[in-house]
Design a protein around this motif. Structure first.
Motif, PDB file in Angstrom:
ATOM      1  N   HIS A  84       0.613  -1.327   0.023  1.00  0.00           N
ATOM      2  CA  HIS A  84      -0.208  -0.064   0.006  1.00  0.00           C
ATOM      3  C   HIS A  84       1.282   1.112  -0.257  1.00  0.00           C
ATOM      4  O   HIS A  84       0.433   2.412  -0.926  1.00  0.00           O
ATOM      5  N   GLN A  85       1.607   1.362   1.141  1.00  0.00           N
ATOM      6  CA  GLN A  85       2.446   2.234   1.195  1.00  0.00           C
ATOM      7  C   GLN A  85       3.808   2.531  -0.523  1.00  0.00           C
ATOM      8  O   GLN A  85       3.760   3.910  -1.117  1.00  0.00           O
ATOM      9  N   LEU A  86       3.202   1.189  -0.945  1.00  0.00           N
ATOM     10  CA  LEU A  86       5.121   1.544  -2.841  1.00  0.00           C
ATOM     11  C   LEU A  86       3.990   2.312  -2.873  1.00  0.00           C
ATOM     12  O   LEU A  86       4.334   2.619  -4.100  1.00  0.00           O
ATOM     13  N   ALA A  87       2.770   1.444  -3.103  1.00  0.00           N
ATOM     14  CA  ALA A  87       1.466   2.491  -4.516  1.00  0.00           C
ATOM     15  C   ALA A  87       1.942   3.465  -4.125  1.00  0.00           C
ATOM     16  O   ALA A  87       1.174   3.723  -4.975  1.00  0.00           O
ATOM     17  N   PHE A  88       1.286   3.931  -2.664  1.00  0.00           N
ATOM     18  CA  PHE A  88       1.335   5.685  -2.806  1.00  0.00           C
ATOM     19  C   PHE A  88       2.371   6.173  -3.378  1.00  0.00           C
ATOM     20  O   PHE A  88       2.558   7.484  -3.776  1.00  0.00           O
ATOM     21  N   LEU A  89       3.165   5.428  -2.693  1.00  0.00           N
ATOM     22  CA  LEU A  89       5.316   6.600  -3.345  1.00  0.00           C
ATOM     23  C   LEU A  89       4.876   6.540  -5.010  1.00  0.00           C
ATOM     24  O   LEU A  89       5.827   7.377  -5.840  1.00  0.00           O
ATOM     25  N   ASN A  90       4.821   5.253  -5.528  1.00  0.00           N
ATOM     26  CA  ASN A  90       4.485   5.779  -6.819  1.00  0.00           C
ATOM     27  C   ASN A  90       3.964   6.633  -7.523  1.00  0.00           C
ATOM     28  O   ASN A  90       3.782   6.721  -8.088  1.00  0.00           O
ATOM     29  N   GLN A  91       2.629   6.439  -7.020  1.00  0.00           N
ATOM     30  CA  GLN A  91       1.185   7.571  -7.210  1.00  0.00           C
ATOM     31  C   GLN A  91       1.979   9.143  -7.083  1.00  0.00           C
ATOM     32  O   GLN A  91       1.281   9.696  -7.579  1.00  0.00           O
ATOM     33  N   THR A  92       2.943   9.129  -5.920  1.00  0.00           N
ATOM     34  CA  THR A  92       2.651  10.527  -5.442  1.00  0.00           C
ATOM     35  C   THR A  92       4.258  10.693  -6.705  1.00  0.00           C
ATOM     36  O   THR A  92       5.160  12.313  -5.993  1.00  0.00           O
ATOM     37  N   GLU A  93       5.048  10.223  -7.263  1.00  0.00           N
ATOM     38  CA  GLU A  93       6.231  10.006  -7.459  1.00  0.00           C
ATOM     39  C   GLU A  93       6.749  11.329  -8.100  1.00  0.00           C
ATOM     40  O   GLU A  93       7.309  12.605  -7.764  1.00  0.00           O
ATOM     41  N   PRO A 173      10.246   4.947  -9.650  1.00  0.00           N
ATOM     42  CA  PRO A 173      10.911   2.925  -9.482  1.00  0.00           C
ATOM     43  C   PRO A 173      12.013   3.077 -10.311  1.00  0.00           C
ATOM     44  O   PRO A 173      12.399   4.022 -11.913  1.00  0.00           O
ATOM     45  N   ASP A 174      12.599   2.383 -10.938  1.00  0.00           N
ATOM     46  CA  ASP A 174      13.715   1.705 -11.723  1.00  0.00           C
ATOM     47  C   ASP A 174      12.637   0.829 -12.338  1.00  0.00           C
ATOM     48  O   ASP A 174      11.449   0.190 -12.605  1.00  0.00           O
ATOM     49  N   ARG A 175      13.291   0.702 -13.393  1.00  0.00           N
ATOM     50  CA  ARG A 175      12.987  -0.770 -14.529  1.00  0.00           C
ATOM     51  C   ARG A 175      11.840  -2.067 -14.161  1.00  0.00           C
ATOM     52  O   ARG A 175      11.029  -2.426 -14.704  1.00  0.00           O
ATOM     53  N   ALA A 176      12.132  -1.908 -12.577  1.00  0.00           N
ATOM     54  CA  ALA A 176      11.484  -3.990 -12.217  1.00  0.00           C
ATOM     55  C   ALA A 176      10.735  -2.959 -11.202  1.00  0.00           C
ATOM     56  O   ALA A 176      10.093  -3.432 -10.903  1.00  0.00           O
ATOM     57  N   GLY A 177      10.663  -1.257 -10.884  1.00  0.00           N
ATOM     58  CA  GLY A 177       9.993  -0.710 -10.180  1.00  0.00           C
ATOM     59  C   GLY A 177      10.589  -1.174  -8.683  1.00  0.00           C
ATOM     60  O   GLY A 177       9.409  -0.758  -7.655  1.00  0.00           O
ATOM     61  N   ALA A 178      11.717  -1.088  -9.001  1.00  0.00           N
ATOM     62  CA  ALA A 178      12.108  -0.583  -7.119  1.00  0.00           C
ATOM     63  C   ALA A 178      12.142   0.467  -7.093  1.00  0.00           C
ATOM     64  O   ALA A 178      12.427   1.787  -7.759  1.00  0.00           O
ATOM     65  N   VAL A 179      11.986   1.397  -5.938  1.00  0.00           N
ATOM     66  CA  VAL A 179      11.787   2.354  -5.390  1.00  0.00           C
ATOM     67  C   VAL A 179      13.781   2.850  -4.594  1.00  0.00           C
ATOM     68  O   VAL A 179      13.907   1.908  -3.688  1.00  0.00           O
ATOM     69  N   THR A 180      14.670   4.236  -4.977  1.00  0.00           N
ATOM     70  CA  THR A 180      15.765   4.629  -4.471  1.00  0.00           C
ATOM     71  C   THR A 180      15.533   6.038  -3.863  1.00  0.00           C
ATOM     72  O   THR A 180      15.086   6.315  -3.735  1.00  0.00           O
ATOM     73  N   TRP A 181      16.296   5.207  -2.941  1.00  0.00           N
ATOM     74  CA  TRP A 181      16.002   5.952  -1.705  1.00  0.00           C
ATOM     75  C   TRP A 181      17.119   7.305  -1.245  1.00  0.00           C
ATOM     76  O   TRP A 181      18.254   6.132  -1.151  1.00  0.00           O
ATOM     77  N   GLY A 182      17.475   8.169  -1.087  1.00  0.00           N
ATOM     78  CA  GLY A 182      18.601   9.065  -0.180  1.00  0.00           C
ATOM     79  C   GLY A 182      18.952   8.712   0.755  1.00  0.00           C
ATOM     80  O   GLY A 182      18.208   8.181   1.954  1.00  0.00           O
ATOM     81  N   PRO A 183      19.946   9.138   1.680  1.00  0.00           N
ATOM     82  CA  PRO A 183      20.765   9.346   2.732  1.00  0.00           C
ATOM     83  C   PRO A 183      20.093   9.876   3.634  1.00  0.00           C
ATOM     84  O   PRO A 183      18.959   8.771   5.067  1.00  0.00           O
ATOM     85  N   THR A 184      19.008  10.862   3.693  1.00  0.00           N
ATOM     86  CA  THR A 184      18.343  10.903   4.791  1.00  0.00           C
ATOM     87  C   THR A 184      16.583  10.342   4.750  1.00  0.00           C
ATOM     88  O   THR A 184      16.618  10.231   6.083  1.00  0.00           O
ATOM     89  N   ALA A 185      16.346   9.563   3.266  1.00  0.00           N
ATOM     90  CA  ALA A 185      14.814   8.614   3.641  1.00  0.00           C
ATOM     91  C   ALA A 185      15.201   7.728   4.135  1.00  0.00           C
ATOM     92  O   ALA A 185      13.846   6.635   4.903  1.00  0.00           O
ATOM     93  N   CYS A 186      16.431   6.527   4.463  1.00  0.00           N
ATOM     94  CA  CYS A 186      16.470   5.709   4.460  1.00  0.00           C
ATOM     95  C   CYS A 186      16.939   5.239   6.295  1.00  0.00           C
ATOM     96  O   CYS A 186      16.972   4.244   6.867  1.00  0.00           O
ATOM     97  N   THR A 187      16.991   6.285   7.076  1.00  0.00           N
ATOM     98  CA  THR A 187      18.310   6.058   8.517  1.00  0.00           C
ATOM     99  C   THR A 187      16.327   6.672   9.150  1.00  0.00           C
ATOM    100  O   THR A 187      15.055   7.435   8.281  1.00  0.00           O
ATOM    101  N   ARG A 188      16.249   5.773  10.310  1.00  0.00           N
ATOM    102  CA  ARG A 188      15.425   5.620  11.038  1.00  0.00           C
ATOM    103  C   ARG A 188      14.936   6.988  11.574  1.00  0.00           C
ATOM    104  O   ARG A 188      16.062   7.580  12.376  1.00  0.00           O
ATOM    105  N   ARG A 189      13.669   6.769  12.130  1.00  0.00           N
ATOM    106  CA  ARG A 189      13.923   8.943  12.933  1.00  0.00           C
ATOM    107  C   ARG A 189      13.053   8.062  14.415  1.00  0.00           C
ATOM    108  O   ARG A 189      12.325   7.555  14.600  1.00  0.00           O
TER     109      ARG A 189
END
Length: 189
Positions: A84-93, A173-189
């Motif tokens: 569900h969250q991945l779909a949201f990210l794809n919709q708001t890219e 998303p890349d061709r396989a549908g994977a989403v890549t994140w930068g360093p600020t988005a991938c750290t736990r808060r």
């Protein structure tokens, strides 16, 4: 069957390193595989309960299989939340550079982190229940128990850190549908 749940757990992204999250197709495939495992659990309970010849340990085995169903369902639910969250990210890219959308997208990543952590815990619980059921039917030999006590469980090798100059937002998303994140988005808060 316990090893199948362990394998599903091994397919999850490494906790704390969400630079490269799986695509929605990979998550959907894993949800489908987990659904098949849940069906297998139900069949095991049904077949053993319906059998005319109950062995001494049958009730404990049924309990072990049945106990694995709850965490397996929780893992499927957590994977559904991730999709569900991945779909949201794809919709708001297309909105990723807007500050308000960026906050919502970062919140989606945090929700996915929590959901994937829940899936990991639930899959471990399901596998543990099935390992216990297996030990009820065929207890491990003295040699196997001794070997297990000497061996250590190693965590998967850490993935390489992102380059220091990587941008801080989603790259989409890349061709396989994977989403890549930068360093600020991938750290736990």
């Amino acid at each position: 069957m316990a090893s199948a749940f362990d394998a599903q757990r091994g397919k999850l992204p490494v906790a704390g390193n969400y630079r490269r999250l799986p695509g929605i197709v990979a998550i959907a495939r894993q949800m489908s595989e987990l659904g098949e495992l849940i069906t297998d659990l139900g069949n095991e309970v049904f077949l053993r309960a319906a059998a005319q010849d109950h062995e001494v340990h049958t009730a404990r085995v049924i309990a072990g299989f049945a106990a694995a169903a709850r965490p397996a369902g929780e893992a499927a639910s957590a994977l559904g939340e991730t999709a569900h969250q991945l779909a949201f990210l794809n919709q708001t890219e297309h909105l990723r550079n807007r500050p308000d959308a960026q906050e919502a997208r970062e919140a989606a990543v945090r929700v996915m982190e929590d959901a994937l952590g829940s899936a990991d815990t639930a899959l471990r619980e399901a596998a543990d229940s099935l390992h216990a059921a297996s030990a009820t039917v065929s207890p491990p030999s003295v040699r196997l128990r001794a070997a297990r006590s000497r061996s250590t469980t190693t965590a998967p090798a850490p993935r390489p850190a992102p380059p220091p100059n990587a941008d801080s937002g989603c790259t989409g998303p890349d061709r396989a549908g994977a989403v890549t994140w930068g360093p600020t988005a991938c750290t736990r808060r």
